[in-house]
Design a protein around this motif. Structure first.
Motif, PDB file in Angstrom:
ATOM      1  N   GLU A 248       0.825  -1.195   0.000  1.00 44.76           N
ATOM      2  CA  GLU A 248       0.000   0.000   0.000  1.00 44.76           C
ATOM      3  C   GLU A 248       0.866   1.254   0.000  1.00 44.76           C
ATOM      4  O   GLU A 248       1.811   1.349   0.774  1.00 44.76           O
ATOM      5  N   HIS A 249       0.513   2.210  -0.845  1.00 44.72           N
ATOM      6  CA  HIS A 249       1.206   3.496  -0.827  1.00 44.72           C
ATOM      7  C   HIS A 249       0.907   4.176   0.507  1.00 44.72           C
ATOM      8  O   HIS A 249      -0.215   4.056   1.023  1.00 44.72           O
ATOM      9  N   PRO A 250       1.891   4.880   1.084  1.00 48.10           N
ATOM     10  CA  PRO A 250       1.647   5.483   2.401  1.00 48.10           C
ATOM     11  C   PRO A 250       0.410   6.399   2.443  1.00 48.10           C
ATOM     12  O   PRO A 250      -0.279   6.447   3.460  1.00 48.10           O
ATOM     13  N   LEU A 251       0.133   7.082   1.329  1.00 43.13           N
ATOM     14  CA  LEU A 251      -1.057   7.954   1.321  1.00 43.13           C
ATOM     15  C   LEU A 251      -2.338   7.125   1.408  1.00 43.13           C
ATOM     16  O   LEU A 251      -3.277   7.474   2.133  1.00 43.13           O
ATOM     17  N   ILE A 252      -2.359   6.035   0.667  1.00 41.55           N
ATOM     18  CA  ILE A 252      -3.547   5.173   0.663  1.00 41.55           C
ATOM     19  C   ILE A 252      -3.718   4.539   2.043  1.00 41.55           C
ATOM     20  O   ILE A 252      -4.817   4.383   2.552  1.00 41.55           O
ATOM     21  N   LYS A 253      -2.567   4.211   2.631  1.00 36.29           N
ATOM     22  CA  LYS A 253      -2.609   3.613   3.964  1.00 36.29           C
ATOM     23  C   LYS A 253      -3.238   4.579   4.975  1.00 36.29           C
ATOM     24  O   LYS A 253      -4.138   4.207   5.727  1.00 36.29           O
ATOM     25  N   THR A 254      -2.751   5.810   4.964  1.00 38.25           N
ATOM     26  CA  THR A 254      -3.307   6.820   5.867  1.00 38.25           C
ATOM     27  C   THR A 254      -4.799   6.990   5.614  1.00 38.25           C
ATOM     28  O   THR A 254      -5.608   7.060   6.544  1.00 38.25           O
ATOM     29  N   MET A 255      -5.145   7.064   4.328  1.00 41.02           N
ATOM     30  CA  MET A 255      -6.543   7.235   3.954  1.00 41.02           C
ATOM     31  C   MET A 255      -7.404   6.112   4.541  1.00 41.02           C
ATOM     32  O   MET A 255      -8.431   6.365   5.153  1.00 41.02           O
TER      33      MET A 255
ATOM     34  N   TYR B  17       4.787  11.464  -4.577  1.00 44.52           N
ATOM     35  CA  TYR B  17       4.261  11.377  -5.941  1.00 44.52           C
ATOM     36  C   TYR B  17       5.314  10.973  -6.963  1.00 44.52           C
ATOM     37  O   TYR B  17       5.024  10.890  -8.149  1.00 44.52           O
ATOM     38  N   SER B  18       6.560  10.746  -6.503  1.00 47.35           N
ATOM     39  CA  SER B  18       7.619  10.488  -7.475  1.00 47.35           C
ATOM     40  C   SER B  18       7.629   9.037  -7.946  1.00 47.35           C
ATOM     41  O   SER B  18       8.257   8.717  -8.934  1.00 47.35           O
ATOM     42  N   GLY B  19       6.936   8.164  -7.224  1.00 47.83           N
ATOM     43  CA  GLY B  19       6.907   6.759  -7.636  1.00 47.83           C
ATOM     44  C   GLY B  19       8.268   6.097  -7.527  1.00 47.83           C
ATOM     45  O   GLY B  19       8.563   5.143  -8.236  1.00 47.83           O
ATOM     46  N   ASP B  20       9.120   6.600  -6.658  1.00 46.49           N
ATOM     47  CA  ASP B  20      10.455   6.028  -6.493  1.00 46.49           C
ATOM     48  C   ASP B  20      10.380   4.820  -5.549  1.00 46.49           C
ATOM     49  O   ASP B  20      10.072   4.962  -4.365  1.00 46.49           O
ATOM     50  N   ALA B  21      10.676   3.648  -6.097  1.00 48.48           N
ATOM     51  CA  ALA B  21      10.532   2.414  -5.308  1.00 48.48           C
ATOM     52  C   ALA B  21      11.420   2.422  -4.069  1.00 48.48           C
ATOM     53  O   ALA B  21      11.066   1.859  -3.044  1.00 48.48           O
ATOM     54  N   ARG B  22      12.571   3.095  -4.157  1.00 48.90           N
ATOM     55  CA  ARG B  22      13.465   3.097  -2.982  1.00 48.90           C
ATOM     56  C   ARG B  22      12.819   3.799  -1.805  1.00 48.90           C
ATOM     57  O   ARG B  22      13.013   3.460  -0.648  1.00 48.90           O
ATOM     58  N   PHE B  23      12.013   4.810  -2.108  1.00 46.20           N
ATOM     59  CA  PHE B  23      11.275   5.505  -1.045  1.00 46.20           C
ATOM     60  C   PHE B  23      10.087   4.648  -0.580  1.00 46.20           C
ATOM     61  O   PHE B  23       9.891   4.413   0.604  1.00 46.20           O
ATOM     62  N   LEU B  24       9.344   4.149  -1.551  1.00 38.97           N
ATOM     63  CA  LEU B  24       8.104   3.438  -1.222  1.00 38.97           C
ATOM     64  C   LEU B  24       8.342   2.116  -0.514  1.00 38.97           C
ATOM     65  O   LEU B  24       7.545   1.716   0.330  1.00 38.97           O
ATOM     66  N   GLU B  25       9.461   1.462  -0.849  1.00 39.81           N
ATOM     67  CA  GLU B  25       9.774   0.170  -0.238  1.00 39.81           C
ATOM     68  C   GLU B  25       9.805   0.258   1.296  1.00 39.81           C
ATOM     69  O   GLU B  25       9.541  -0.721   1.972  1.00 39.81           O
ATOM     70  N   GLN B  26      10.138   1.433   1.781  1.00 40.86           N
ATOM     71  CA  GLN B  26      10.248   1.579   3.236  1.00 40.86           C
ATOM     72  C   GLN B  26       8.918   1.413   3.947  1.00 40.86           C
ATOM     73  O   GLN B  26       8.869   1.232   5.153  1.00 40.86           O
ATOM     74  N   PHE B  27       7.822   1.494   3.178  1.00 41.90           N
ATOM     75  CA  PHE B  27       6.517   1.378   3.814  1.00 41.90           C
ATOM     76  C   PHE B  27       5.889   0.005   3.605  1.00 41.90           C
ATOM     77  O   PHE B  27       4.774  -0.251   4.024  1.00 41.90           O
ATOM     78  N   ALA B  28       6.666  -0.869   2.902  1.00 42.30           N
ATOM     79  CA  ALA B  28       6.094  -2.196   2.590  1.00 42.30           C
ATOM     80  C   ALA B  28       6.017  -3.055   3.834  1.00 42.30           C
ATOM     81  O   ALA B  28       6.728  -2.833   4.787  1.00 42.30           O
TER      82      ALA B  28
END
Ligand code: PHE
Length: 393
Positions: free
Chosen positions: A147-154, A382-393
């Motif tokens: 889940e993207h962190p924004l969607i998670k918060t939502m 909003y950058s869609g950078d997996a290195r950033f997003l992976e931290q929320f997996a």
């Protein structure tokens, strides 16, 4: 494999039993070497486990049954180990071949029975070859999504309101001028429109202003859409994406997310608004969080307020996350302006401002997310950078 007689035990000492069973164990290993076909597996099974003449049966008859009580346990244990070993060999021999590199496959079973395995493996590989599968190729690696962190918060915030009995709705991102502005009491040319500049769809000059399409600047138009669809009472939250012509910086993105809330019923008061939001913030951020309300302005609520919460990270003392003020502004809200009900009444006469009242609120999901995870630049979301997003997996 000849069926030799079982010599009587010379003594029941540990040493004597150890020796007798060690001999049997090597006898098992020796006979396992002759396993090379399905028939020899069966022979091995009969030789050791045959119910009438199997060696285990003879051993049990000769040693276990006649042993004095104290010795029975010692013999029984060793007897069971031997039996497990034999069954282990059979289990491995019966299973589909896998190339065992080294070391025990089952507890107590080391594979020295290459013949059958080599043969079975050959058959197995021949079958695979016939199917055209090369099992030595690496598999396709598919990373799991998260889940993207924004969607998670939502989702988390929406769940807070669902537990209070709110339903969840959505509305279009491409809106008409009427729903985004006019019905929310922003008349054409009203200066309040300047605070929510947006992108408009091109070539619509031929249409009346109210029908022209634009990217919605807030989720509030879904308030009107919801009320048009149903009479009061209404309790709904609406998460969604919104757009504004804002210059991008660390805290502004031309696209961001909001959660809208609307409650309409008889006798809804500002106390209900305060109580609801205070409860929601405590539920989401922790029960020690406090809320405070400041006068504000929105064309579609009257009175209007901005809501701050005491910083959940420092408890209000002041820290980096709250910019050392101890408070964080999270949402706008207010009592639904009677003029807004007026816009709805054409379709749902029950929205008579003399009989019903309501409150609405809108919160910024990005801000909550950034605060919660200590994200300092909104563009990361909003950058869609997996290195950033992976931290929320
Ligand atoms: N729609 C407002 C905004 O985007 C927030 C808001 C929603 C205020 C509902 C009051 C009631 O700024």
């Amino acid at each position: 494999m000849s069926q030799e007689g079982i010599p009587p035990l010379s003594a029941y000492s540990e040493a004597a039993l150890g020796k007798a069973f060690a001999e049997l164990t090597s006898e098992v290993d020796e006979s396992a070497k002759s396993i090379s076909s399905d028939e020899s597996i069966e022979q091995f099974r009969l030789h050791w486990l045959g119910r009438k003449q199997g060696r285990l049966k003879s051993i049990s008859d000769a040693w276990l049954k006649s042993a004095p009580l104290e010795a029975k346990k010692l013999i029984g244990q060793r007897f069971n180990d031997l039996k497990n070993k034999i069954e282990g060999i059979l289990a491995v021999s019966d299973s589909i071949p896998i190339r065992y590199s080294s070391g025990p496959v089952l507890p107590g079973v080391s594979l020295s029975y290459e013949p059958i395995h080599a043969k079975r493996e050959q058959e197995f590989r021949a079958r695979l070859d016939a199917e055209g599968i090369d099992i030595t190729l690496p598999g396709t690696h598919r990373t799991l999504g998260a889940e993207h962190p924004l969607i998670k918060t939502m989702h988390e915030m929406v769940a807070v309101f669902q537990r209070m009995g709110y339903s969840v709705g959505v509305g279009p991102e491409v809106e008409t001028d009427y729903y985004n502005f006019e019905s929310l009491n922003f008349p054409p040319g009203h200066p309040a429109r300047d605070t929510q500049d947006t992108l408009v769809v091109a070539n619509q000059e031929g249409k009346p202003l109210r029908d022209r399409l634009l990217m919605r600047t807030h989720t509030s138009p879904v308030q009107i859409r919801t009320m048009e669809q149903q009479p009061p009472p209404v309790r709904i939250v609406i998460p969604g994406k919104v757009h504004r012509n804002d210059a991008a910086d660390a805290t502004h993105s031309p696209i961001f997310q909001q959660i809208e809330g609307l409650c309409v019923d008889t006798n809804i008061t500002f106390s209900d608004l305060k109580g609801t939001l205070d409860h929601a913030m405590k539920e989401y951020f922790g029960s020690s969080v406090k809320t405070r309300f400041f006068p504000s302005f929105f064309p579609f609520t009257e009175p209007s307020a901005d809501v701050q919460i005491s910083c959940p990270f420092c408890g209000g003392k002041g820290c980096r996350k709250c910019k050392h003020s101890g408070w964080i502004e999270l949402l706008g809200c207010g009592m639904v302006d009677p003029a807004v009900f007026g816009f709805v009444q054409g379709k749902q006469p029950a929205y008579d401002p003399k009989k019903i009242s309501g409150f609405a609120f809108g919160m910024g999901v990005d801000r909550i997310t950034m605060m919660k995870y200590g994200i300092s630049d909104i563009s990361l979301l909003y950058s869609g950078d997996a290195r950033f997003l992976e931290q929320f997996a």
